[in-house]
Design a protein around this motif. Structure first.
Motif, PDB file in Angstrom:
ATOM      1  N   ILE A  42       0.863  -1.187   0.000  1.00  0.00           N
ATOM      2  CA  ILE A  42       0.000   0.000   0.000  1.00  0.00           C
ATOM      3  C   ILE A  42       0.893   1.229   0.000  1.00  0.00           C
ATOM      4  N   VAL A  43       0.766   2.031  -1.049  1.00  0.00           N
ATOM      5  CA  VAL A  43       1.523   3.273  -1.185  1.00  0.00           C
ATOM      6  C   VAL A  43       0.550   4.438  -1.065  1.00  0.00           C
ATOM      7  N   ALA A  44       0.864   5.385  -0.190  1.00  0.00           N
ATOM      8  CA  ALA A  44       0.060   6.601  -0.068  1.00  0.00           C
ATOM      9  C   ALA A  44       0.706   7.700  -0.898  1.00  0.00           C
ATOM     10  N   LEU A  45      -0.066   8.282  -1.799  1.00  0.00           N
ATOM     11  CA  LEU A  45       0.380   9.415  -2.611  1.00  0.00           C
ATOM     12  C   LEU A  45      -0.226  10.670  -2.005  1.00  0.00           C
ATOM     13  N   VAL A  46       0.628  11.509  -1.428  1.00  0.00           N
ATOM     14  CA  VAL A  46       0.169  12.599  -0.564  1.00  0.00           C
ATOM     15  C   VAL A  46       0.541  13.952  -1.157  1.00  0.00           C
ATOM     16  N   GLY A  47      -0.363  14.915  -1.023  1.00  0.00           N
ATOM     17  CA  GLY A  47      -0.079  16.278  -1.442  1.00  0.00           C
ATOM     18  C   GLY A  47      -1.339  17.110  -1.396  1.00  0.00           C
ATOM     19  N   GLU A  48      -1.164  18.434  -1.449  1.00  0.00           N
ATOM     20  CA  GLU A  48      -2.316  19.324  -1.404  1.00  0.00           C
ATOM     21  C   GLU A  48      -3.014  19.362  -2.752  1.00  0.00           C
ATOM     22  N   SER A  49      -4.192  19.956  -2.801  1.00  0.00           N
ATOM     23  CA  SER A  49      -4.955  20.057  -4.046  1.00  0.00           C
ATOM     24  C   SER A  49      -4.133  20.782  -5.103  1.00  0.00           C
ATOM     25  N   THR A 210      -4.298  10.827  -1.230  1.00  0.00           N
ATOM     26  CA  THR A 210      -4.864  11.553  -0.093  1.00  0.00           C
ATOM     27  C   THR A 210      -4.093  12.844   0.165  1.00  0.00           C
ATOM     28  N   HIS A 211      -4.758  13.796   0.801  1.00  0.00           N
ATOM     29  CA  HIS A 211      -4.069  14.988   1.301  1.00  0.00           C
ATOM     30  C   HIS A 211      -3.762  14.841   2.787  1.00  0.00           C
ATOM     31  N   ASP A 212      -4.164  13.719   3.361  1.00  0.00           N
ATOM     32  CA  ASP A 212      -4.165  13.531   4.810  1.00  0.00           C
ATOM     33  C   ASP A 212      -3.018  12.610   5.225  1.00  0.00           C
ATOM     34  N   LEU A 213      -1.971  13.172   5.813  1.00  0.00           N
ATOM     35  CA  LEU A 213      -0.835  12.356   6.240  1.00  0.00           C
ATOM     36  C   LEU A 213      -1.198  11.447   7.414  1.00  0.00           C
ATOM     37  N   GLY A 214      -2.197  11.834   8.189  1.00  0.00           N
ATOM     38  CA  GLY A 214      -2.665  10.961   9.255  1.00  0.00           C
ATOM     39  C   GLY A 214      -3.240   9.672   8.702  1.00  0.00           C
ATOM     40  N   LEU A 215      -3.988   9.767   7.603  1.00  0.00           N
ATOM     41  CA  LEU A 215      -4.504   8.574   6.944  1.00  0.00           C
ATOM     42  C   LEU A 215      -3.361   7.716   6.438  1.00  0.00           C
ATOM     43  N   ALA A 216      -2.351   8.350   5.848  1.00  0.00           N
ATOM     44  CA  ALA A 216      -1.195   7.606   5.339  1.00  0.00           C
ATOM     45  C   ALA A 216      -0.527   6.808   6.454  1.00  0.00           C
ATOM     46  N   TRP A 217      -0.411   7.423   7.623  1.00  0.00           N
ATOM     47  CA  TRP A 217       0.226   6.747   8.757  1.00  0.00           C
ATOM     48  C   TRP A 217      -0.535   5.473   9.133  1.00  0.00           C
ATOM     49  N   ASN A 218      -1.863   5.525   9.035  1.00  0.00           N
ATOM     50  CA  ASN A 218      -2.693   4.410   9.475  1.00  0.00           C
ATOM     51  C   ASN A 218      -2.775   3.264   8.470  1.00  0.00           C
ATOM     52  N   ILE A 219      -2.436   3.512   7.218  1.00  0.00           N
ATOM     53  CA  ILE A 219      -2.700   2.490   6.206  1.00  0.00           C
ATOM     54  C   ILE A 219      -1.510   2.119   5.346  1.00  0.00           C
ATOM     55  N   ALA A 220      -0.540   3.008   5.161  1.00  0.00           N
ATOM     56  CA  ALA A 220       0.461   2.803   4.105  1.00  0.00           C
ATOM     57  C   ALA A 220       1.704   2.069   4.584  1.00  0.00           C
ATOM     58  N   ASP A 221       2.317   1.339   3.654  1.00  0.00           N
ATOM     59  CA  ASP A 221       3.662   0.810   3.861  1.00  0.00           C
ATOM     60  C   ASP A 221       4.693   1.872   3.477  1.00  0.00           C
ATOM     61  N   ARG A 222       4.365   2.613   2.429  1.00  0.00           N
ATOM     62  CA  ARG A 222       5.304   3.593   1.888  1.00  0.00           C
ATOM     63  C   ARG A 222       4.534   4.849   1.507  1.00  0.00           C
ATOM     64  N   VAL A 223       5.214   5.974   1.574  1.00  0.00           N
ATOM     65  CA  VAL A 223       4.605   7.273   1.277  1.00  0.00           C
ATOM     66  C   VAL A 223       5.388   7.941   0.150  1.00  0.00           C
ATOM     67  N   ALA A 224       4.658   8.544  -0.791  1.00  0.00           N
ATOM     68  CA  ALA A 224       5.260   9.390  -1.815  1.00  0.00           C
ATOM     69  C   ALA A 224       4.590  10.758  -1.716  1.00  0.00           C
ATOM     70  N   VAL A 225       5.375  11.786  -1.425  1.00  0.00           N
ATOM     71  CA  VAL A 225       4.859  13.140  -1.251  1.00  0.00           C
ATOM     72  C   VAL A 225       5.041  13.897  -2.567  1.00  0.00           C
ATOM     73  N   MET A 226       3.948  14.441  -3.086  1.00  0.00           N
ATOM     74  CA  MET A 226       3.974  15.077  -4.412  1.00  0.00           C
ATOM     75  C   MET A 226       3.767  16.574  -4.290  1.00  0.00           C
ATOM     76  N   TYR A 227       4.550  17.320  -5.068  1.00  0.00           N
ATOM     77  CA  TYR A 227       4.382  18.767  -5.120  1.00  0.00           C
ATOM     78  C   TYR A 227       4.613  19.225  -6.554  1.00  0.00           C
ATOM     79  N   LEU A 228       3.663  19.909  -7.102  1.00  0.00           N
ATOM     80  CA  LEU A 228       3.765  20.536  -8.418  1.00  0.00           C
ATOM     81  C   LEU A 228       4.292  19.569  -9.490  1.00  0.00           C
ATOM     82  N   GLY A 229       3.638  18.399  -9.552  1.00  0.00           N
ATOM     83  CA  GLY A 229       3.914  17.473 -10.636  1.00  0.00           C
ATOM     84  C   GLY A 229       5.007  16.469 -10.390  1.00  0.00           C
ATOM     85  N   ARG A 230       5.716  16.596  -9.254  1.00  0.00           N
ATOM     86  CA  ARG A 230       6.806  15.662  -8.981  1.00  0.00           C
ATOM     87  C   ARG A 230       6.728  15.121  -7.570  1.00  0.00           C
TER      88      ARG A 230
END
Length: 330
Positions: A42-49, A210-230
């Motif tokens: 499970i990978v969480a892809l995180v970032g703002e709108s 998700t935009h919610d890092l708290g959700l990522a903490w509860n579910i993900a094995d790995r996190v990828a934080v995205m900003y402006l296309g990368r």
């Protein structure tokens, strides 16, 4: 899962560009992304709108063809012919944010879940398959829900119906776009627990947007934080959320209720994919640069002028930040 496991899904040098409106510059929604998802991960892809995460997710599913780069599933490049995409979508399913918008109000629960089977010409026992999917999604006894309509269900039950509609095809991957954003807090934990159970029982891989890092903490094995296309930071959930290296990740974490210290308030313009700045794409809003820490580390000019390489798609902690790299972060 070991590091030698071959990825189930891979994005390589992925770019998605949309034409600009009324003569504006093209919008580089996804601007060079490498990303791997292993079987059962499970990978969480995180970032703002506006950061490009939903466009990236839709591109991984073949819903938005890339401008350049490629998507590979189970070792084979994605084929964008209609027949190939139909076969692919049996193996990779989308779960949308708003279950009310995902379900036809005129269709019963049974019809909603059976729709995928009918599209793909399922030759087995349809009633048994629908019952099995509803039961796996936590709607038991399933027959009690067959003839009910979406408006007769709670928000959590509707989201379970959407998940059952994805599960009925027995996919290997689900892409869940803000899967609990529209739900009450009391129901969110139940849906997250369901996704974890499905991973454990079925070996299902998932990309959770998700935009919610708290959700990522509860579910993900790995996190990828995205900003402006990368993707600007990636690693295991423990590494990224307990010791964030990128100032953007630090700012996102600072607003969680349990975070120590004061929240970081980002100034400047929100991300605009038609106006990507030179240098680090976060530098115009960066609290580290604004506070003089990048200057003291001798990287302030690089922050403003030198672009950073695209992070590789695999595991291990990685960060695209001149200041973090100057501090010895790998």
């Amino acid at each position: 899962m070991t590091s030698s496991t071959s990825p189930l899904l891979t994005a390589g040098a992925l770019h998605v560009t949309f034409p600009g409106r009324r003569g504006a510059d093209p919008a580089r929604a996804v601007d060079g992304v490498d990303l791997d998802i292993a079987p059962g991960e499970i990978v969480a892809l995180v970032g703002e709108s506006g950061c490009g995460k939903t466009t990236l997710a839709r591109s991984l599913l073949g819903l938005v063809p890339p401008t350049s780069g490629r998507v590979t599933f189970d070792g084979k490049p994605l084929d964008y012919s209609s027949r190939a995409l139909k076969a692919y979508r049996k193996r990779a399913q989308l779960v949308l944010q708003d279950p009310s918008g995902s379900l036809n109000p005129r269709h019963t629960v049974y019809e909603a879940v059976a729709e995928g089977l009918r599209i793909h010409g399922y030759a087995g026992d349809e009633r048994e398959a629908v019952s099995h999917a509803l039961s796996r999604a936590g709607l038991r006894p399933p027959e009690r829900f067959f003839l009910r309509y979406p408006h007769e269900l709670s928000g959590g039950q509707r989201q379970r119906v959407v998940i059952a509609g994805a599960l009925v095809l027995e996919p290997e991957l689900i892409v869940a776009d803000e899967p609990v954003a529209s739900l009450d807090a009391s129901v969110r934990g139940e849906i997250l627990a369901l996704l974890l159970r499905l991973r454990d029982e079925l070996g299902l891989a998932a990309l959770v947007v998700t935009h919610d890092l708290g959700l990522a903490w509860n579910i993900a094995d790995r996190v990828a934080v995205m900003y402006l296309g990368r993707i600007v930071e990636t690693g295991t959930v423990e590494d990224v959320l307990t010791a964030p290296q990128h100032p953007y990740t630090q700012a996102l974490l600072s607003v969680l209720p349990e975070a120590p210290g004061d929240p970081v308030v980002l100034t400047g313009e929100p991300p605009d994919p038609s106006r990507i700045p030179g240098g680090c794409r976060f530098h115009a809003r960066c609290q580290v640069l604004a506070g003089g820490e990048a200057e003291r580390a001798g990287v302030a000019e690089s922050c403003r002028t030198v672009d950073l390489p695209v992070l590789s798609g695999g595991g291990g902690s990685q960060v695209a930040c001149h200041w973090a790299l100057a501090r010895g972060v790998d």
